[in-house]
Design a protein around this motif. Sequence first.
Motif, mmCIF file in Angstrom:
data_model
loop_
_atom_site.group_PDB
_atom_site.id
_atom_site.type_symbol
_atom_site.label_atom_id
_atom_site.label_comp_id
_atom_site.label_asym_id
_atom_site.label_seq_id
_atom_site.Cartn_x
_atom_site.Cartn_y
_atom_site.Cartn_z
ATOM 1 N N ALA A 18 0.847 -1.198 0.000
ATOM 2 C CA ALA A 18 0.000 0.000 0.000
ATOM 3 C C ALA A 18 0.882 1.247 0.000
ATOM 4 O O ALA A 18 1.868 1.313 0.731
ATOM 5 C CB ALA A 18 -0.914 0.006 1.214
ATOM 6 N N GLN A 19 0.513 2.223 -0.815
ATOM 7 C CA GLN A 19 1.278 3.452 -0.938
ATOM 8 C C GLN A 19 0.565 4.576 -0.191
ATOM 9 O O GLN A 19 -0.579 4.890 -0.510
ATOM 10 C CB GLN A 19 1.426 3.838 -2.412
ATOM 11 N N PRO A 20 1.219 5.220 0.801
ATOM 12 C CA PRO A 20 0.574 6.339 1.493
ATOM 13 C C PRO A 20 0.546 7.592 0.628
ATOM 14 O O PRO A 20 1.465 7.832 -0.163
ATOM 15 C CB PRO A 20 1.431 6.542 2.737
ATOM 16 N N SER A 21 -0.515 8.386 0.788
ATOM 17 C CA SER A 21 -0.573 9.669 0.086
ATOM 18 C C SER A 21 0.425 10.620 0.729
ATOM 19 O O SER A 21 1.017 10.327 1.774
ATOM 20 C CB SER A 21 -1.989 10.243 0.176
ATOM 21 N N LYS A 22 0.631 11.791 0.127
ATOM 22 C CA LYS A 22 1.613 12.734 0.642
ATOM 23 C C LYS A 22 1.266 13.189 2.051
ATOM 24 O O LYS A 22 2.134 13.224 2.929
ATOM 25 C CB LYS A 22 1.731 13.941 -0.277
ATOM 26 N N SER A 23 0.008 13.504 2.298
ATOM 27 C CA SER A 23 -0.382 13.974 3.634
ATOM 28 C C SER A 23 -0.239 12.869 4.678
ATOM 29 O O SER A 23 0.196 13.116 5.806
ATOM 30 C CB SER A 23 -1.795 14.525 3.619
ATOM 31 N N VAL A 24 -0.572 11.650 4.313
ATOM 32 C CA VAL A 24 -0.436 10.531 5.244
ATOM 33 C C VAL A 24 1.038 10.218 5.473
ATOM 34 O O VAL A 24 1.458 9.925 6.598
ATOM 35 C CB VAL A 24 -1.197 9.290 4.731
ATOM 36 N N LYS A 25 1.851 10.311 4.423
ATOM 37 C CA LYS A 25 3.281 10.080 4.571
ATOM 38 C C LYS A 25 3.893 11.100 5.532
ATOM 39 O O LYS A 25 4.716 10.750 6.382
ATOM 40 C CB LYS A 25 3.969 10.171 3.212
ATOM 41 N N ASP A 26 3.460 12.353 5.445
ATOM 42 C CA ASP A 26 3.949 13.380 6.370
ATOM 43 C C ASP A 26 3.523 13.065 7.810
ATOM 44 O O ASP A 26 4.308 13.248 8.744
ATOM 45 C CB ASP A 26 3.435 14.758 5.963
ATOM 46 N N LEU A 27 2.295 12.601 8.003
ATOM 47 C CA LEU A 27 1.838 12.201 9.337
ATOM 48 C C LEU A 27 2.654 11.032 9.881
ATOM 49 O O LEU A 27 3.040 11.021 11.056
ATOM 50 C CB LEU A 27 0.371 11.795 9.304
ATOM 51 N N PHE A 28 2.927 10.051 9.037
ATOM 52 C CA PHE A 28 3.705 8.896 9.460
ATOM 53 C C PHE A 28 5.118 9.305 9.853
ATOM 54 O O PHE A 28 5.657 8.813 10.839
ATOM 55 C CB PHE A 28 3.751 7.841 8.359
ATOM 56 N N LYS A 29 5.729 10.203 9.087
ATOM 57 C CA LYS A 29 7.076 10.669 9.434
ATOM 58 C C LYS A 29 7.065 11.439 10.745
ATOM 59 O O LYS A 29 7.969 11.297 11.567
ATOM 60 C CB LYS A 29 7.636 11.541 8.310
ATOM 61 N N LYS A 30 6.049 12.254 10.946
ATOM 62 C CA LYS A 30 5.955 13.047 12.168
ATOM 63 C C LYS A 30 5.817 12.156 13.403
ATOM 64 O O LYS A 30 6.328 12.468 14.467
ATOM 65 C CB LYS A 30 4.765 13.995 12.073
#
Length: 80
Positions: free
Chosen positions: A64-76
């Motif tokens: 599964a590929q996270p969207s940009k906003s979700v990827k930013d949340l995951f990194k945070k």
Amino acid sequence: MLSIRLARNGAKKRPFYHIVVSENDRIPTGRALEVLGFVNPIATAGEVVRIDAEKAKAWIGKGAQPSKSVKDLFKKHHIL
């Protein structure tokens, strides 16, 4: 292809987002395969973000590929 994205819920001018796993060809508010957590951007007290890290890592492992906003949340929140 699977994607991890935000699905908007809530009332007018009171957004509430679920972090969901769904197929790319489905509409964002459509049926999700699994709900991984939520984001409440206007919360003044209580939880603002809740993410099930184990489920998120499992879905990313399945492709599964996270969207940009979700990827930013995951990194945070140190999931990625």
